[in-house]
Design a protein around this motif. Sequence first.
Motif, PDB file in Angstrom:
ATOM      1  N   PRO A 109      -1.535   6.494  11.034  1.00  0.00           N
ATOM      2  CA  PRO A 109      -1.821   7.187   9.774  1.00  0.00           C
ATOM      3  C   PRO A 109      -3.176   6.744   9.226  1.00  0.00           C
ATOM      4  N   ALA A 110      -3.808   7.642   8.538  1.00  0.00           N
ATOM      5  CA  ALA A 110      -5.125   7.352   7.975  1.00  0.00           C
ATOM      6  C   ALA A 110      -4.990   6.272   6.906  1.00  0.00           C
ATOM      7  N   GLN A 111      -5.775   5.242   7.006  1.00  0.00           N
ATOM      8  CA  GLN A 111      -5.738   4.133   6.071  1.00  0.00           C
ATOM      9  C   GLN A 111      -6.891   4.316   5.092  1.00  0.00           C
ATOM     10  N   ASP A 112      -6.586   4.762   3.881  1.00  0.00           N
ATOM     11  CA  ASP A 112      -7.649   4.948   2.913  1.00  0.00           C
ATOM     12  C   ASP A 112      -7.719   3.772   1.944  1.00  0.00           C
ATOM     13  N   LEU A 113      -6.903   2.745   2.180  1.00  0.00           N
ATOM     14  CA  LEU A 113      -6.924   1.558   1.347  1.00  0.00           C
ATOM     15  C   LEU A 113      -7.952   0.589   1.907  1.00  0.00           C
ATOM     16  N   ILE A 114      -8.930   0.266   1.108  1.00  0.00           N
ATOM     17  CA  ILE A 114      -9.993  -0.645   1.523  1.00  0.00           C
ATOM     18  C   ILE A 114      -9.770  -1.968   0.797  1.00  0.00           C
ATOM     19  N   THR A 115      -9.601  -3.021   1.567  1.00  0.00           N
ATOM     20  CA  THR A 115      -9.326  -4.332   0.979  1.00  0.00           C
ATOM     21  C   THR A 115     -10.559  -5.227   0.924  1.00  0.00           C
ATOM     22  N   ASN A 116     -11.656  -4.786   1.453  1.00  0.00           N
ATOM     23  CA  ASN A 116     -12.895  -5.570   1.432  1.00  0.00           C
ATOM     24  C   ASN A 116     -13.627  -5.314   0.121  1.00  0.00           C
ATOM     25  N   PRO A 117     -13.742  -6.321  -0.740  1.00  0.00           N
ATOM     26  CA  PRO A 117     -14.409  -6.092  -2.032  1.00  0.00           C
ATOM     27  C   PRO A 117     -15.907  -5.834  -1.914  1.00  0.00           C
ATOM     28  N   ASP A 118     -16.506  -6.171  -0.764  1.00  0.00           N
ATOM     29  CA  ASP A 118     -17.935  -5.920  -0.586  1.00  0.00           C
ATOM     30  C   ASP A 118     -18.222  -4.476  -0.170  1.00  0.00           C
ATOM     31  N   ASP A 119     -17.183  -3.739   0.216  1.00  0.00           N
ATOM     32  CA  ASP A 119     -17.348  -2.338   0.632  1.00  0.00           C
ATOM     33  C   ASP A 119     -17.636  -1.482  -0.600  1.00  0.00           C
ATOM     34  N   PRO A 120     -18.615  -0.572  -0.508  1.00  0.00           N
ATOM     35  CA  PRO A 120     -18.924   0.269  -1.681  1.00  0.00           C
ATOM     36  C   PRO A 120     -17.782   1.210  -2.070  1.00  0.00           C
ATOM     37  N   LYS A 121     -16.866   1.482  -1.162  1.00  0.00           N
ATOM     38  CA  LYS A 121     -15.741   2.376  -1.469  1.00  0.00           C
ATOM     39  C   LYS A 121     -14.507   1.603  -1.949  1.00  0.00           C
ATOM     40  N   PHE A 122     -14.631   0.322  -2.165  1.00  0.00           N
ATOM     41  CA  PHE A 122     -13.513  -0.511  -2.603  1.00  0.00           C
ATOM     42  C   PHE A 122     -13.035  -0.045  -3.970  1.00  0.00           C
ATOM     43  N   ASP A 123     -11.703   0.084  -4.101  1.00  0.00           N
ATOM     44  CA  ASP A 123     -11.109   0.514  -5.367  1.00  0.00           C
ATOM     45  C   ASP A 123      -9.995  -0.465  -5.711  1.00  0.00           C
ATOM     46  N   LEU A 124     -10.227  -1.275  -6.734  1.00  0.00           N
ATOM     47  CA  LEU A 124      -9.268  -2.301  -7.125  1.00  0.00           C
ATOM     48  C   LEU A 124      -7.957  -1.688  -7.599  1.00  0.00           C
ATOM     49  N   GLU A 125      -8.013  -0.557  -8.276  1.00  0.00           N
ATOM     50  CA  GLU A 125      -6.795   0.077  -8.778  1.00  0.00           C
ATOM     51  C   GLU A 125      -5.886   0.514  -7.630  1.00  0.00           C
ATOM     52  N   LYS A 126      -6.467   1.057  -6.569  1.00  0.00           N
ATOM     53  CA  LYS A 126      -5.659   1.460  -5.408  1.00  0.00           C
ATOM     54  C   LYS A 126      -5.022   0.242  -4.753  1.00  0.00           C
ATOM     55  N   LEU A 127      -5.768  -0.859  -4.676  1.00  0.00           N
ATOM     56  CA  LEU A 127      -5.245  -2.071  -4.050  1.00  0.00           C
ATOM     57  C   LEU A 127      -4.084  -2.628  -4.864  1.00  0.00           C
ATOM     58  N   VAL A 128      -4.227  -2.673  -6.173  1.00  0.00           N
ATOM     59  CA  VAL A 128      -3.153  -3.169  -7.040  1.00  0.00           C
ATOM     60  C   VAL A 128      -1.939  -2.258  -6.950  1.00  0.00           C
ATOM     61  N   ALA A 129      -2.159  -0.941  -6.934  1.00  0.00           N
ATOM     62  CA  ALA A 129      -1.044   0.006  -6.826  1.00  0.00           C
ATOM     63  C   ALA A 129      -0.325  -0.171  -5.484  1.00  0.00           C
ATOM     64  N   HIS A 130      -1.076  -0.426  -4.435  1.00  0.00           N
ATOM     65  CA  HIS A 130      -0.476  -0.659  -3.111  1.00  0.00           C
ATOM     66  C   HIS A 130       0.380  -1.923  -3.126  1.00  0.00           C
ATOM     67  N   TRP A 131      -0.136  -2.998  -3.745  1.00  0.00           N
ATOM     68  CA  TRP A 131       0.634  -4.243  -3.819  1.00  0.00           C
ATOM     69  C   TRP A 131       1.900  -4.036  -4.643  1.00  0.00           C
ATOM     70  N   GLU A 132       1.805  -3.287  -5.743  1.00  0.00           N
ATOM     71  CA  GLU A 132       2.986  -3.020  -6.559  1.00  0.00           C
ATOM     72  C   GLU A 132       4.031  -2.226  -5.794  1.00  0.00           C
ATOM     73  N   ALA A 133       3.562  -1.255  -4.994  1.00  0.00           N
ATOM     74  CA  ALA A 133       4.495  -0.439  -4.199  1.00  0.00           C
ATOM     75  C   ALA A 133       5.182  -1.300  -3.151  1.00  0.00           C
ATOM     76  N   GLN A 134       4.448  -2.232  -2.556  1.00  0.00           N
ATOM     77  CA  GLN A 134       5.047  -3.116  -1.557  1.00  0.00           C
ATOM     78  C   GLN A 134       6.083  -4.037  -2.211  1.00  0.00           C
ATOM     79  N   ASN A 135       5.762  -4.572  -3.378  1.00  0.00           N
ATOM     80  CA  ASN A 135       6.682  -5.471  -4.060  1.00  0.00           C
ATOM     81  C   ASN A 135       7.916  -4.729  -4.560  1.00  0.00           C
ATOM     82  N   ALA A 136       7.776  -3.466  -4.867  1.00  0.00           N
ATOM     83  CA  ALA A 136       8.922  -2.676  -5.329  1.00  0.00           C
ATOM     84  C   ALA A 136       9.919  -2.462  -4.198  1.00  0.00           C
ATOM     85  N   HIS A 137       9.444  -2.410  -2.961  1.00  0.00           N
ATOM     86  CA  HIS A 137      10.333  -2.197  -1.819  1.00  0.00           C
ATOM     87  C   HIS A 137      11.089  -3.459  -1.437  1.00  0.00           C
ATOM     88  N   HIS A 138      10.557  -4.628  -1.802  1.00  0.00           N
ATOM     89  CA  HIS A 138      11.211  -5.888  -1.403  1.00  0.00           C
ATOM     90  C   HIS A 138      12.224  -6.271  -2.396  1.00  0.00           C
TER      91      HIS A 138
END
Length: 91
Positions: free
Chosen positions: A62-91
């Motif tokens: 699947p296409a991975q549009d989540l960028i975890t590298n903060p030095d990348d110009p396309k890095f989006d902190l909100e998407k990363l936090v939302a991804h972490w919240e979604a992972q924690n909700a499943h556990h």
Amino acid sequence: MVSPTINVVRYTALATGVLYGVAHRRTLQNRENAKREKHEIERKEKLLERAKDAWKAKNSPPAQDLITNPDDPKFDLEKLVAHWEAQNAHH
């Protein structure tokens, strides 16, 4: 009564016409057969291409549009936090 020369000309013309018709029909039939064969090959190539595309779509990661590298110009902190919240909700 018709002279023998005219009968020979008539039957010669008839035989010539029949032979021409047979030869012309073979020519037309060969063209049609070649056209059908080409169409069938193209149809099979299209089906094969569609099957390859479907297989690639099914087996590609699947296409991975989540960028975890903060030095990348396309890095989006909100998407990363939302991804972490979604992972924690499943556990």
